[in-house]
Design an enzyme around this catalytic site. Structure first.
Site, PDB file in Angstrom:
ATOM      1  N   TYR A 135      33.859   2.151-106.025  1.00  0.00           N
ATOM      2  CA  TYR A 135      34.890   1.366-105.343  1.00  0.00           C
ATOM      3  C   TYR A 135      34.762   1.637-103.850  1.00  0.00           C
ATOM      4  CZ  TYR A 135      39.641  -0.424-104.447  1.00  0.00           C
ATOM      5  OH  TYR A 135      40.738  -1.117-104.004  1.00  0.00           O
ATOM      6  N   GLN A 137      35.802   0.867-100.488  1.00  0.00           N
ATOM      7  CA  GLN A 137      36.816   0.255 -99.636  1.00  0.00           C
ATOM      8  C   GLN A 137      36.873   0.966 -98.284  1.00  0.00           C
ATOM      9  OE1 GLN A 137      40.711  -0.918-101.405  1.00  0.00           O
ATOM     10  NE2 GLN A 137      41.565   0.472 -99.900  1.00  0.00           N
ATOM     11  N   THR A 138      37.137   2.282 -98.321  1.00  0.00           N
ATOM     12  CA  THR A 138      37.358   3.039 -97.082  1.00  0.00           C
ATOM     13  C   THR A 138      36.109   3.038 -96.187  1.00  0.00           C
ATOM     14  OG1 THR A 138      38.835   4.445 -98.354  1.00  0.00           O
ATOM     15  CG2 THR A 138      38.082   5.313 -96.234  1.00  0.00           C
ATOM     16  N   GLY A 177      33.575   7.653-104.027  1.00  0.00           N
ATOM     17  CA  GLY A 177      33.004   8.570-105.006  1.00  0.00           C
ATOM     18  C   GLY A 177      31.973   7.839-105.853  1.00  0.00           C
ATOM     19  N   ARG A 310      51.816  41.184-116.019  1.00  0.00           N
ATOM     20  CA  ARG A 310      51.838  42.033-114.820  1.00  0.00           C
ATOM     21  C   ARG A 310      53.139  42.820-114.741  1.00  0.00           C
ATOM     22  NH1 ARG A 310      48.024  44.172-111.651  1.00  0.00           N
ATOM     23  NH2 ARG A 310      48.580  44.219-109.450  1.00  0.00           N
ATOM     24  N   GLY A 401      47.486  39.481-105.700  1.00  0.00           N
ATOM     25  CA  GLY A 401      46.094  39.551-105.243  1.00  0.00           C
ATOM     26  C   GLY A 401      45.130  38.917-106.224  1.00  0.00           C
ATOM     27  N   GLU A 424      43.668   7.469-102.666  1.00  0.00           N
ATOM     28  CA  GLU A 424      44.546   6.438-103.243  1.00  0.00           C
ATOM     29  C   GLU A 424      45.805   6.256-102.412  1.00  0.00           C
ATOM     30  OE1 GLU A 424      43.731   4.257-105.083  1.00  0.00           O
ATOM     31  OE2 GLU A 424      41.955   5.165-105.977  1.00  0.00           O
ATOM     32  N   ASP A 426      47.238   7.873 -98.430  1.00  0.00           N
ATOM     33  CA  ASP A 426      47.832   9.076 -97.838  1.00  0.00           C
ATOM     34  C   ASP A 426      49.315   9.119 -98.228  1.00  0.00           C
ATOM     35  OD1 ASP A 426      48.070  11.118 -95.450  1.00  0.00           O
ATOM     36  OD2 ASP A 426      49.649   9.613 -95.172  1.00  0.00           O
TER      37      ASP A 426
END
Ligand SMILES: CCCCCCCCCCCCCCCCCCCCC/C=C/C(=O)SCCNC(=O)CCNC(=O)[C@H](O)C(C)(C)COP(=O)(O)OP(=O)(O)OC[C@H]1O[C@@H](n2cnc3c(N)ncnc32)[C@H](O)[C@@H]1OP(=O)(O)O
Ligand SMILES: Cc1cc2nc3c(=O)[nH]c(=O)nc-3n(C[C@H](O)[C@H](O)[C@H](O)COP(=O)(O)OP(=O)(O)OC[C@H]3O[C@@H](n4cnc5c(N)ncnc54)[C@H](O)[C@@H]3O)c2cc1C
Length: 664
Positions: A135, A137-138, A177, A310, A401, A424, A426
């Site tokens: 896809y 687009q950007t 992607g 823990r 930690g 998709e 911001d």
């Protein structure tokens, strides 16, 4: 011999039927059974191993992803998995891949924006993965502002073709992607030009690489954009760049459901709203909400199980120290996240229903619910991903930690997850879309047009503007109608206050820009109301199983009251509640945490996550954390040798020099 279970005692404390809760989480018994089967299938397959992923170089990680995708595809075919099962398999494989974009965006774009002839031509090849698409687009210069895209698709009536061109550096496609190294095709968004006229952005199916040699076709420059945040993580994806140098495609490769270009080059705008060009994003935003509950549940499962193992401080007479999960501060940070995971699960289910409903209406050319679907998907995508991203980091801190160790699973989960706040749409840009929708709804209140769906509460603005919260004791906050009214009143009062402030500007767009931080807050209040109300609606359903509904009621109250506590300023400033009622809500919240506590481990067991999927030593089912951490440390490549590589070149000379200096 029975395996050790360090959580056995915790599991015995549970006050509800776990098997029934698993079904509630999965959505139905059928979903539970499918999901359980697929999760085990993935967990038991050595090809899907992922514990060494963060150690791989980018090239090895990418090849490993190709291998997993090919293997996944083979399993899907061999086992004849349905699309639903294949999607579950994708989730459990848990490695972002080009397949996400092929199935999640390329195919939906053709389905949503193509004509039936285009469906017939392209979908069979795409379904068999004979072509792989992305896809696109950007661009380098524009992502959020889709109308600002620069790539052009100019119709040439002489040849009946479009000429795809990237006129500037900033028009280079950037981010898609699957584009970088894999896709043979793309749905490319470009400005449509006919007869010298610009008709705005439309989608075009473009072949990028040869189907025999995988080489870029003439006029196409394509590659990967480079390493992204974190190790492993989203680097399994080939986010790509793409440039066109006057690439020709036939006219029938423009997606023509929304608008058409005739053989003569005439532009025809159909009755279908132009916003349908954005339809694929609406679909994916809806899936992102469901995925948010999974990612959040995963982080919460790790932090909850570890918090029960823990122990720190408080040993009495040489007895064991206190489990950190028993600290009220730990509970007040963890349990709202646990409740949010359930809340997002249920709102995700509802959003899926809304999306299916709007899709059916669109097929019948009923576009009336499109604005609401856009506002809900945009707002909930934004809200759930922002909360989840922050929550994963909070869960890391909740694990002290050890949470910072890669094998806690949390650093990689965070790195993979955080771009959802950006892709998709911001999250701030999307909330502003919701705010626009709300301001429009408020402006129509006097016109006789009755607000429906998720804004129906605005139809009761007159009452909600002056109603008074009746809470007198902490337990009054457990009444669903009290919670709902407080959230509705807050949302409507914030919306109307903003609308009034907007009215003071002579130019509404100037006002919108100036007040945008407040408008974002309004949108958040509205989205939180949706999540709270869908949780409450879920509780109206028949929910079988001993104690299951009761636990969900507790979680729903935790979810709502923690929001109320966090946003107390909004509730008090709008006069929806008094400061004292806010304090009572907080008192009730503490009591609720005590009720969650004995059920906490079972509530995360209900997610039914395998150790493979969790990918976390701290979150492992049996809780045998210390032994596993110790064993795992020795597997690190640095421990392959006792003396590290580089000792002779770099360490020894310093040490020797130090000895000489010391002797001087
Ligand atoms: C290894 C394992 C293998 C296994 C194989 C298994 C097989 C698997 C099977 C299944 C797999 C499924 C997978 C699914 C996973 C999916 C993963 C996806 C990963 C995603 C990666 C990322 C992709 C992307 O990021 S794509 C690019 C996204 N870009 C954006 O979102 C851009 C954001 N910007 C916008 O949306 C717009 O520009 C906007 C809305 C901000 C502004 O637009 P505008 O045109 O300027 O509009 P405006 O003037 O503001 O508004 C006009 C009008 O239109 C309304 N509007 C706007 N948008 C919409 C819309 N979308 N729908 C409806 N209406 C809309 C707006 O409200 C205005 O209305 P009015 O006010 O009434 O005029
Ligand atoms: C991992 C990843 C995968 C992606 N995959 C794809 C893909 O497959 N296909 C594809 O086409 N794209 C993809 N994208 C691109 C993605 O959709 C865009 O990055 C996203 O839409 C945001 O746009 P932007 O980068 O232009 O951000 P910008 O809009 O430049 O945002 C920068 C800042 O400006 C702010 N801002 C922008 N506009 C406004 C406004 N109007 N009002 C207030 N604040 C504003 C934002 O809030 C943000 O803080 C991907 C991105 C990532 C990170």
């Amino acid at each position: 011999m029975e395996a050790l279970d360090y959580h056995a005692e915790e599991r015995r404390k549970a006050e509800f039927n776990l098997d029934e809760m698993k079904i509630v989480w999965a959505g139905s018994r059928r979903n539970y059974e499918l999901s359980d089967r697929v999760a085990r299938l993935v967990a038991s397959d050595p090809v899907f191993r992922k514990d060494n992923r963060t150690m791989l170089t980018r090239k090895d990680l990418f090849k490993d992803t190709l291998r997993k995708a090919a293997h996944a595809w083979k399993r899907i075919i061999d086992l004849r998995l349905s699309e639903e099962e294949a999607n579950m398999l994708r989730s459990y494989v848990d490695q972002p891949a080009f397949t996400d974009l092929h199935w999640g965006m390329f195919i939906p774009a053709i389905k949503g924006q193509g004509t039936s002839e285009q469906h017939e031509k392209w979908l069979p090849m795409a379904y068999k993965m004979q072509i792989i698409g992305c896809y696109a687009q950007t661009e380098l210069g524009h992502g959020s502002n889709v109308q600002g895209l620069e790539t052009t698709a100019t119709f040439d009536p002489q040849t009946d073709e479009f000429d795809l061109h990237s006129p500037t550096l900033t028009s280079s496609k950037w981010w898609p992607g699957g584009l970088g190294k894999v896709s043979t095709h793309a749905v490319v968004y470009a400005r449509l030009i006919t007869g010298g006229q610009d008709h705005g952005v439309h989608g075009f199916i473009v072949q990028l690489r040869g189907l025999d040699d995988h080489l870029p076709l003439p006029g196409i420059t394509v590659g990967d954009i480079g390493m992204k945040f974190g190790s492993g993580a989203y680097n399994s994806m080939d986010n790509g760049l793409l440039r066109f140098d006057h690439v020709r495609i036939p006219r029938n490769q423009m997606l023509m459901r929304v608008s058409q270009v005739t053989r003569e080059g005439k532009f025809v705008q159909s009755d279908v709203p132009r916003q349908l060009v954005y339809g694929t994003m609406v679909y994916v935003r809806q899936t992102i909400v469901s995925d948010a509950s999974c990612a959040l549940a995963r982080a919460v499962c790790i932090a909850t199980r570890y918090s029960a193992v823990r122990r720190q401080f408080g040993s009495q007479n040489g007895g064991p120290e206190i489990q950190v999960i028993d600290y009220k501060t730990q509970q007040s940070r963890l349990f709202p996240l646990l409740a949010s995971a359930y809340a997002f699960r249920f709102v995700g289910e509802w959003l899926k229903w809304l999306y299916t409903d709007v899709t059916q209406r669109l097929q019948a050319n009923d576009f009336s619910t499109l604005p609401e679907a856009h506002a809900c998907t945009a707002g909930l995508k934004s809200m759930t991903t922002s909360v989840t991203a922050d929550a994963i980091e909070e869960c890391r801190k909740l694990c002290g930690g050890h949470g910072y160790l890669s094998n806690s699973g949390l650093p990689e989960l965070f790195a993979v997850y955080i771009p959802t706040c950006t892709y998709e749409g911001d999250n701030v840009v999307l909330l502003l879309q919701v705010a626009r929708f709300l301001m429009k709804t408020v402006s129509q209140l006097g016109s006789g047009k009755k607000p429906v769906g998720t804004t129906a509460y605005m139809g009761r603005a007159e009452h909600l503007m002056q109603c008074r919260c009746e809470v007198e004791m902490a337990q009054d906050w457990l009444k669903p109608s009290t919670i709902l009214e407080a959230f509705e009143a807050r949302a409507v009062r914030m919306s109307i206050a903003c609308a009034k402030s907007l009215g003071k500007f002579s130019n509404p767009e100037d006002g919108f820009a100036e007040l945008s931080p407040d408008l974002v807050e309004v949108a958040i209040a509205h989205c939180q109301l949706i999540v709270v109300s869908k949780f409450l609606e879920k509780l109206q359903q028949d929910i079988p199983g001993k104690g299951v509904k009761r636990q969900l009621e507790i979680l729903c109250n935790v979810y709502a009251l923690h929001l109320l506590h966090k946003h107390l300023g909004d509730f008090v400033a709008t006069g929806c509640i008094t400061p004292n009622q806010g304090a009572l809500a907080n008192e009730q919240l503490r009591l609720l945490y005590a009720q969650v506590r004995p059920n906490a481990i079972a509530l995360v067991d209900a997610f039914n996550y395998t150790d493979h999927y969790l990918g976390s030593i701290l979150g492992c089912y049996d809780g045998n954390v210390y032994q596993k951490l110790y064993q795992e440390a020795w597997k690190d490549p640095l421990n392959d040798t006792v003396v590290p590589d580089g000792y002779l070149e770099y360490l020894r000379p310093i040490l020797k020099q130090h000895i000489r200096t010391a002797r001087l």
